[in-house]
Motif scaffolding. Sequence first.
Motif, mmCIF file in Angstrom:
data_model
loop_
_atom_site.group_PDB
_atom_site.id
_atom_site.type_symbol
_atom_site.label_atom_id
_atom_site.label_comp_id
_atom_site.label_asym_id
_atom_site.label_seq_id
_atom_site.Cartn_x
_atom_site.Cartn_y
_atom_site.Cartn_z
ATOM 1 N N THR A 177 19.864 48.045 11.986
ATOM 2 C CA THR A 177 19.495 49.234 12.764
ATOM 3 C C THR A 177 19.924 50.527 12.063
ATOM 4 O O THR A 177 20.729 50.507 11.134
ATOM 5 N N ILE A 199 3.021 46.054 28.619
ATOM 6 C CA ILE A 199 3.900 47.136 29.072
ATOM 7 C C ILE A 199 3.062 48.309 29.571
ATOM 8 O O ILE A 199 1.954 48.546 29.085
ATOM 9 N N LYS A 228 18.738 60.392 23.408
ATOM 10 C CA LYS A 228 18.658 59.547 22.231
ATOM 11 C C LYS A 228 17.213 59.411 21.749
ATOM 12 O O LYS A 228 16.311 59.250 22.559
ATOM 13 N N PRO A 267 3.715 51.749 18.253
ATOM 14 C CA PRO A 267 5.116 51.500 17.870
ATOM 15 C C PRO A 267 5.601 50.069 18.039
ATOM 16 O O PRO A 267 6.601 49.703 17.444
ATOM 17 N N VAL A 268 4.920 49.245 18.826
ATOM 18 C CA VAL A 268 5.391 47.857 18.930
ATOM 19 C C VAL A 268 4.775 46.964 17.869
ATOM 20 O O VAL A 268 5.186 45.811 17.719
ATOM 21 N N CYS A 278 13.865 47.297 28.840
ATOM 22 C CA CYS A 278 13.231 46.475 27.803
ATOM 23 C C CYS A 278 14.288 45.708 27.026
ATOM 24 O O CYS A 278 14.124 44.530 26.728
ATOM 25 N N ILE A 317 1.554 43.235 24.041
ATOM 26 C CA ILE A 317 2.412 42.948 22.889
ATOM 27 C C ILE A 317 2.322 41.462 22.583
ATOM 28 O O ILE A 317 2.739 40.634 23.398
ATOM 29 N N CYS A 338 9.079 53.036 21.981
ATOM 30 C CA CYS A 338 8.387 52.980 23.273
ATOM 31 C C CYS A 338 8.938 51.875 24.146
ATOM 32 O O CYS A 338 8.689 51.839 25.336
ATOM 33 N N ILE A 339 9.631 50.874 23.549
ATOM 34 C CA ILE A 339 10.227 49.831 24.388
ATOM 35 C C ILE A 339 11.692 49.636 24.021
ATOM 36 O O ILE A 339 12.132 50.139 23.015
ATOM 37 N N LEU A 351 15.713 53.239 14.318
ATOM 38 C CA LEU A 351 16.243 53.375 15.680
ATOM 39 C C LEU A 351 17.513 52.533 15.812
ATOM 40 O O LEU A 351 17.867 51.793 14.914
ATOM 41 N N ASP A 352 18.164 52.630 16.966
ATOM 42 C CA ASP A 352 19.437 51.917 17.077
ATOM 43 C C ASP A 352 19.285 50.523 17.670
ATOM 44 O O ASP A 352 20.264 49.880 18.018
ATOM 45 N N LEU A 369 7.089 44.828 15.581
ATOM 46 C CA LEU A 369 7.720 43.681 16.249
ATOM 47 C C LEU A 369 6.710 42.567 16.481
ATOM 48 O O LEU A 369 6.999 41.394 16.256
ATOM 49 N N PHE A 381 14.742 47.172 20.602
ATOM 50 C CA PHE A 381 14.299 47.720 21.880
ATOM 51 C C PHE A 381 15.258 48.850 22.225
ATOM 52 O O PHE A 381 16.466 48.649 22.231
ATOM 53 N N THR A 382 14.726 50.020 22.510
ATOM 54 C CA THR A 382 15.615 51.166 22.691
ATOM 55 C C THR A 382 15.703 51.624 24.140
ATOM 56 O O THR A 382 16.489 52.495 24.466
ATOM 57 N N LEU A 424 14.168 41.852 26.945
ATOM 58 C CA LEU A 424 13.483 41.318 25.761
ATOM 59 C C LEU A 424 14.384 40.951 24.583
ATOM 60 O O LEU A 424 13.920 40.347 23.627
ATOM 61 N N MET A 466 9.979 57.340 12.516
ATOM 62 C CA MET A 466 9.160 57.519 13.706
ATOM 63 C C MET A 466 8.600 58.947 13.684
ATOM 64 O O MET A 466 9.220 59.816 13.096
#
Lengths: 105, 426
Positions: free
Chosen positions: B218, B344, A100, B161-162, B201, B334, A104-105, B192-193, B165, B196-197, B205, B156
């Motif tokens: 999403t 992280i 998928k 990338p954070v 996390c 973060i 990064c988190i 993204l889906d 958020l 947090f992917t 979170l 992306m």
Amino acid sequence: MTTMTDTVPEVETNEEGFLVNSDQWTPELAEALAADAGIGPLTEKHWQVITFCREDAAQQGTPPGLRRISKLSGVNMKELYQLFPKGPGKLAAKVSGLPKPQGCI
Amino acid sequence: MKNLVILGAGTAGTMVANHMRKKLPKDWSTTVVDPSPTHLYQPGLLFLPFGARDEEKMQRPRGKTLLRGVNWLQQEVQLVDSDEKEVVLANEERLAYDLLVIASGSHTRPDETPGMLGDHWRDSVHEFYTLEGAQHLRRAMADFDGGRLLVNIVEMPIKCPVAPLEWLFLADDFFKKRGIRDRVELVYATPLDGAFTKPVCSDVLNYMLDEKGISLETEFNAGEVDGDGRTLRSYDEREIPYDLLVSIPTHMGAEFVSASGLGDDLAFVPTDHHTMQAVGHDNIFVLGDASNVPTSKAGSVAHFQADVVAENLMRTIEGRSLERGSDGHANCFIESGDGKALLIDFNYYVEPLPGHYPLPGVGPFTLLSESRRNHWGKLAFRWAYWNTLLPARPMPVSNRMSMVGKRSVKLEDQKKPIEDSKRQAA
């Protein structure tokens, strides 16, 4: 008598239905993964995308993003959404047996 | 005399230049090419929209960040001619190199999304990845007195990338402090889906979005901004109306990268994941945001890669085999709002896990959980950036990731991305 387990190798998927080992992918499995995701049966256009994703991932080391698929597979963004509704990036990866796309988190 | 040429003097290029200045034999020169007169501390951009006025502390004259003995050409790069081993500058001058480092970063490209750069750019459509953008957004945020604030990642990969958020968490805090949180709707739309992917996390979170009242859309791939109608439209024709749009535009590598045929479709340079050598070019190395390696585009990553690139430049000069030292290690604070932050630590193979860093059981920082100390760590980092990181002085952390001090949550689920073995063979 042969059962499914004799002809289809046992494959492991994670909790979201993505193949754990991308090497276990076969075209037959793609049909099964697609059906599982509510897509299908797979058309020639689907296969154009799947073939591109497999080849590109093998070359690049990571599954292609949606932009890359739409630019290089010959299937444009609108069509991608028709073929793989809701999340073409994620669904194309899933049916192609790739991991998928992640943040990064 | 032999020449090491480094393209770009951001976090990555500056660190490598300063490393190499200390390491190179006497018959080598180090030249950095970067058109901009100032070095910008990019982590500071996150705080400007919420009223911080740190511009002065976030910028230093470029010359002061490079060690004496490093040459700096204040020029735009037009092309890399890898056959001739020359860099063509904007003024048509050619600069010969024996070894080349590409550290030209990633850049926001609002022009890639139809409608984004219309009449409403920097009015109701904003970004905070440039100094100018963050300053305009600061004004817009001060004036905002209610309505829907939409934060959207166009696609992306993006730098840090954070950050989107974090930006939302800080916005929640900002409006609470202004006493108008109940009049502001915060919406996060991501391609993204999930917010947090990664499984751990997301387990640990996911509470944060609910707690802060942030709604989530999403698998939203933004195709078009309708500036007059204040609506963001996706390729699958979903529409999200907004009063203020904070976009994280498409990111791309430097234009000379694609002009030179060295880039992928987003102008990032295909790079060996472990040696940081440009694929197909023995005398070109790549680090930081400019490379296509599958880890975060972040300063910490560039920092860990800089050690590997410096080592491999020396090995190339000495004719030794390359060190396969890079593991995609990233380490990021973060901001979670209210004076707290999370930390992280992860790499190509292992997702962020809970625990302590850098000392097991002690910290002082807590991994994957909020603490004030993490927030102080993030703020204190600016000093370390200018005084330890850029001058390439040793930092008390390892460039490779360590599992010590981490709690293995569902470690059996950790998989290698598909990949290196095949990629190396390809």
